[in-house]
Design an enzyme around this catalytic site. Structure first.
Site, PDB file in Angstrom:
ATOM      1  N   THR A 107      39.168  36.737  47.577  1.00  0.00           N
ATOM      2  CA  THR A 107      38.294  36.886  45.970  1.00  0.00           C
ATOM      3  C   THR A 107      36.940  36.730  46.478  1.00  0.00           C
ATOM      4  O   THR A 107      36.072  37.730  46.206  1.00  0.00           O
ATOM      5  CB  THR A 107      38.802  36.054  45.184  1.00  0.00           C
ATOM      6  OG1 THR A 107      40.174  35.754  45.284  1.00  0.00           O
ATOM      7  CG2 THR A 107      38.376  36.447  43.835  1.00  0.00           C
ATOM      8  N   THR A 134      28.175  59.076  43.317  1.00  0.00           N
ATOM      9  CA  THR A 134      27.800  57.620  42.894  1.00  0.00           C
ATOM     10  C   THR A 134      28.990  57.067  43.579  1.00  0.00           C
ATOM     11  O   THR A 134      28.492  55.859  44.063  1.00  0.00           O
ATOM     12  CB  THR A 134      28.033  57.648  41.384  1.00  0.00           C
ATOM     13  OG1 THR A 134      26.893  58.613  40.738  1.00  0.00           O
ATOM     14  CG2 THR A 134      28.004  56.112  40.708  1.00  0.00           C
ATOM     15  N   ASP A 184      40.898  25.488  50.514  1.00  0.00           N
ATOM     16  CA  ASP A 184      41.474  26.714  51.136  1.00  0.00           C
ATOM     17  C   ASP A 184      40.572  26.845  52.379  1.00  0.00           C
ATOM     18  O   ASP A 184      41.086  27.159  53.659  1.00  0.00           O
ATOM     19  CB  ASP A 184      41.353  27.982  50.450  1.00  0.00           C
ATOM     20  CG  ASP A 184      40.202  28.342  49.851  1.00  0.00           C
ATOM     21  OD1 ASP A 184      39.326  27.391  49.577  1.00  0.00           O
ATOM     22  OD2 ASP A 184      39.964  29.417  49.417  1.00  0.00           O
ATOM     23  N   MET A 196      49.426  27.949  49.031  1.00  0.00           N
ATOM     24  CA  MET A 196      47.898  28.018  48.735  1.00  0.00           C
ATOM     25  C   MET A 196      47.721  28.894  47.527  1.00  0.00           C
ATOM     26  O   MET A 196      47.981  29.941  47.560  1.00  0.00           O
ATOM     27  CB  MET A 196      47.179  28.460  50.101  1.00  0.00           C
ATOM     28  CG  MET A 196      45.753  28.584  49.955  1.00  0.00           C
ATOM     29  SD  MET A 196      44.994  27.081  49.994  1.00  0.00           S
ATOM     30  CE  MET A 196      43.910  27.017  48.279  1.00  0.00           C
ATOM     31  N   ILE A 197      47.149  28.180  46.457  1.00  0.00           N
ATOM     32  CA  ILE A 197      46.756  28.780  45.336  1.00  0.00           C
ATOM     33  C   ILE A 197      45.445  29.276  45.436  1.00  0.00           C
ATOM     34  O   ILE A 197      44.484  28.757  45.184  1.00  0.00           O
ATOM     35  CB  ILE A 197      47.073  27.925  44.226  1.00  0.00           C
ATOM     36  CG1 ILE A 197      48.469  27.369  44.110  1.00  0.00           C
ATOM     37  CG2 ILE A 197      46.818  28.761  42.942  1.00  0.00           C
ATOM     38  CD1 ILE A 197      48.764  26.548  42.838  1.00  0.00           C
ATOM     39  N   LEU A 239      48.920  33.750  45.007  1.00  0.00           N
ATOM     40  CA  LEU A 239      49.286  32.842  45.506  1.00  0.00           C
ATOM     41  C   LEU A 239      49.993  32.911  47.038  1.00  0.00           C
ATOM     42  O   LEU A 239      50.643  34.142  47.062  1.00  0.00           O
ATOM     43  CB  LEU A 239      50.665  32.178  44.782  1.00  0.00           C
ATOM     44  CG  LEU A 239      50.573  31.982  43.259  1.00  0.00           C
ATOM     45  CD1 LEU A 239      51.826  31.516  42.552  1.00  0.00           C
ATOM     46  CD2 LEU A 239      49.530  30.995  42.843  1.00  0.00           C
ATOM     47  N   ASN A 244      42.245  32.614  44.349  1.00  0.00           N
ATOM     48  CA  ASN A 244      41.759  33.058  42.902  1.00  0.00           C
ATOM     49  C   ASN A 244      42.581  34.202  42.720  1.00  0.00           C
ATOM     50  O   ASN A 244      42.695  34.382  41.447  1.00  0.00           O
ATOM     51  CB  ASN A 244      40.310  33.093  43.121  1.00  0.00           C
ATOM     52  CG  ASN A 244      39.475  31.706  43.080  1.00  0.00           C
ATOM     53  OD1 ASN A 244      39.723  31.112  41.701  1.00  0.00           O
ATOM     54  ND2 ASN A 244      39.086  31.256  43.892  1.00  0.00           N
ATOM     55  N   GLY A 247      35.849  23.722  49.312  1.00  0.00           N
ATOM     56  CA  GLY A 247      37.177  24.254  48.991  1.00  0.00           C
ATOM     57  C   GLY A 247      38.083  24.090  49.974  1.00  0.00           C
ATOM     58  O   GLY A 247      37.914  24.044  51.162  1.00  0.00           O
TER      59      GLY A 247
HETATM   60  N1  LIG Z   1      48.676  43.282  46.924  1.00  0.00           N
HETATM   61  C1  LIG Z   1      47.474  42.974  46.601  1.00  0.00           C
HETATM   62  N2  LIG Z   1      46.703  42.291  45.451  1.00  0.00           N
HETATM   63  C2  LIG Z   1      45.762  41.805  45.145  1.00  0.00           C
HETATM   64  N3  LIG Z   1      44.881  41.809  46.106  1.00  0.00           N
HETATM   65  C3  LIG Z   1      45.116  42.557  47.371  1.00  0.00           C
HETATM   66  C4  LIG Z   1      46.497  43.142  47.748  1.00  0.00           C
HETATM   67  N4  LIG Z   1      46.448  43.629  48.819  1.00  0.00           N
HETATM   68  C5  LIG Z   1      45.127  43.163  49.554  1.00  0.00           C
HETATM   69  N5  LIG Z   1      44.004  42.626  48.380  1.00  0.00           N
HETATM   70  C6  LIG Z   1      42.919  42.283  48.686  1.00  0.00           C
HETATM   71  O1  LIG Z   1      42.740  40.816  48.814  1.00  0.00           O
HETATM   72  C7  LIG Z   1      41.734  40.511  48.345  1.00  0.00           C
HETATM   73  C8  LIG Z   1      41.862  39.062  47.746  1.00  0.00           C
HETATM   74  O2  LIG Z   1      42.321  38.326  48.994  1.00  0.00           O
HETATM   75  P1  LIG Z   1      43.373  36.882  49.084  1.00  0.00           P
HETATM   76  O3  LIG Z   1      43.235  36.612  50.274  1.00  0.00           O
HETATM   77  O4  LIG Z   1      44.768  37.281  48.338  1.00  0.00           O
HETATM   78  O5  LIG Z   1      42.333  36.322  47.853  1.00  0.00           O
HETATM   79  P2  LIG Z   1      42.615  34.795  47.290  1.00  0.00           P
HETATM   80  O6  LIG Z   1      43.085  33.836  48.505  1.00  0.00           O
HETATM   81  O7  LIG Z   1      41.238  34.435  46.898  1.00  0.00           O
HETATM   82  O8  LIG Z   1      43.590  34.645  46.260  1.00  0.00           O
HETATM   83  C9  LIG Z   1      41.205  41.612  47.247  1.00  0.00           C
HETATM   84  O9  LIG Z   1      39.801  41.659  47.420  1.00  0.00           O
HETATM   85  C10 LIG Z   1      42.125  42.744  47.248  1.00  0.00           C
HETATM   86  O10 LIG Z   1      41.337  43.674  47.932  1.00  0.00           O
HETATM   87  C1  LIG Z   2      34.710  29.709  47.697  1.00  0.00           C
HETATM   88  C2  LIG Z   2      36.206  29.820  46.995  1.00  0.00           C
HETATM   89  C3  LIG Z   2      36.119  30.165  45.712  1.00  0.00           C
HETATM   90  C4  LIG Z   2      37.153  30.608  47.725  1.00  0.00           C
HETATM   91  O1  LIG Z   2      38.124  30.929  46.991  1.00  0.00           O
HETATM   92  P1  LIG Z   2      38.994  32.136  47.179  1.00  0.00           P
HETATM   93  O2  LIG Z   2      38.522  33.567  47.210  1.00  0.00           O
HETATM   94  O3  LIG Z   2      39.802  31.968  48.720  1.00  0.00           O
HETATM   95  O4  LIG Z   2      40.091  32.427  46.192  1.00  0.00           O
HETATM   96  C5  LIG Z   2      37.010  28.064  47.028  1.00  0.00           C
HETATM   97  O5  LIG Z   2      36.924  27.926  48.439  1.00  0.00           O
HETATM   98  C6  LIG Z   2      35.995  27.490  46.192  1.00  0.00           C
HETATM   99  O6  LIG Z   2      36.172  27.124  45.102  1.00  0.00           O
HETATM  100  N1  LIG Z   2      35.006  26.462  46.903  1.00  0.00           N
HETATM  101  C7  LIG Z   2      34.681  25.455  46.237  1.00  0.00           C
HETATM  102  C8  LIG Z   2      33.068  25.835  46.799  1.00  0.00           C
HETATM  103  C9  LIG Z   2      32.824  25.407  48.230  1.00  0.00           C
HETATM  104  O7  LIG Z   2      33.504  25.626  48.907  1.00  0.00           O
HETATM  105  O8  LIG Z   2      31.593  24.867  48.522  1.00  0.00           O
HETATM  106  K   LIG Z   3      41.408  32.551  50.486  1.00  0.00           K
END
Ligand SMILES: Nc1ncnc2c1ncn2[C@@H]1O[C@H](COP(=O)(O)OP(=O)(O)O)[C@@H](O)[C@H]1O
Ligand SMILES: CC(C)(COP(=O)(O)O)[C@@H](O)C(=O)NCCC(=O)O
Ligand SMILES: [K+]
EC number: 2.7.1.33
Length: 259
Positions: free
Chosen positions: A124, A177, A101, A12-13, A18, A15, A99
């Site tokens: 993300t 802050t 995912d 699963m790629i 991976l 944002n 999405g």
């Molecule tokens: N080693 C890591 N590298 C990057 N992000 C991490 C890591 N460990 C935890 N995170 C957390 O994971 C979140 C991203 O979630 P993730 O499920 O990897 O994202 P995506 O599925 O969108 O690629 C970030 O908000 C970050 O706080």
């Molecule tokens: C909402 C997301 C950006 C989440 O992506 P992720 O944070 O898991 O990388 C992704 O599912 C996406 O691009 N969705 C398309 C818009 C939608 O689901 O309505």
């Molecule tokens: K995700």
């Protein structure tokens, strides 16, 4: 070798990262996260991330879903690759820009824990995705995830600093802050999760709620500090979803189209 004992990799790629799963048949043997690739995918890279498991010399089958189109050229040369699209997902009422995912996570969670099901993905972006007992998408919501919220204040203000995520809950009424930023973001995310969960349980009292994504454990820990029962954290539902799609029929998965 039968379909049941063939090794393959689900990817699963997201944002930020991976998400890789190594399977034998329908069994997930290992999973891990890596940064995005900055050079084309090779067998060598796959052997590095799954050193003990990947023994076959030929290209291991790779089943990929992506929400990041810009990564696609890095996969173009990998021979044995199939892509999952929304057409492969056995859920109803999905909208065209939904999405993949989110679709795979809620499919996997529903397969594992039953439908109706609500998935909260703290990645993300932070997403809520609810599916009813007839496997119809009820809907959901999208907001910036914890890290994106923290980064956006630094990027869009003159005076606010970069702040890291604390392991423990911050003080709610901050007099400093960085603590104020942590408080604002963390407590409003927790309140949002509570609100969406309660609304969902009003509609579907019997539903499970599953928390996943890179910040899932941290959010669970924050909940537990407040002595509130947290949703169940499960980081593998995305792979359950990929395996469910592959299991239904490998011919359903788009064969020709590059990702
Ligand atoms: N080693 C890591 N590298 C990057 N992000 C991490 C890591 N460990 C935890 N995170 C957390 O994971 C979140 C991203 O979630 P993730 O499920 O990897 O994202 P995506 O599925 O969108 O690629 C970030 O908000 C970050 O706080
Ligand atoms: C909402 C997301 C950006 C989440 O992506 P992720 O944070 O898991 O990388 C992704 O599912 C996406 O691009 N969705 C398309 C818009 C939608 O689901 O309505
Ligand atoms: K995700």
């Amino acid at each position: 070798m039968t379909e049941q004992d063939t090794d393959w990799i689900g990817l699963m790629i997201g944002n930020s990262r991976l998400h890789w799963g190594y399977f034998c048949g329908q069994t997930l043997l290992a999973c891990l996260d890596t940064p995005h690739l900055n050079e084309p995918l090779s067998n060598e890279f796959l052997r590095q991330i799954f050193p003990k498991l990947l023994t076959n010399k030929c290209n291991c089958a790779l089943i990929v879903a992506s929400v990041v189109p810009s990564q696609k050229e890095l996969w173009a040369n990998y021979g044995n690759l199939r892509r999952i699209t929304l057409k492969d997902i056995p859920l109803l009422d999905l909208y065209p820009t939904f999405g993949i995912d989110r679709a795979l996570a809620v499919l996997g969670a529903g397969k594992k824990y039953g439908f109706p099901c609500l998935v909260i993905d703290a990645g993300t972006a932070l997403t809520f995705t609810g599916v009813d007992g007839d496997k119809k998408l009820v809907g959901g919501a999208i907001l910036p995830g914890l890290k994106v919220q923290l980064a956006s204040l630094r990027e869009r203000t003159a005076a606010l600093p970069e702040v890291s995520l604390p392991e423990r809950l911050p003080q709610m009424w901050a007099k400093e802050t960085a603590e104020g930023i942590r408080s604002g973001i963390i407590y409003t995310i927790l309140a949002g999760i509570e609100k969406f969960s309660l609304e969902w349980l009003n509609l579907y009292p019997e539903s499970r709620i599953i928390l996943t994504g890179g910040d899932g454990d941290l959010i669970r820990d924050y909940w537990q500090e407040k002595a509130i029962k947290s949703p169940l954290v499960d980081k593998t539902i995305i792979f359950e979803g990929i395996a469910a799609v592959k299991g239904i029929s490998s011919c359903l998965i788009d064969k020709g189209e590059p990702i």
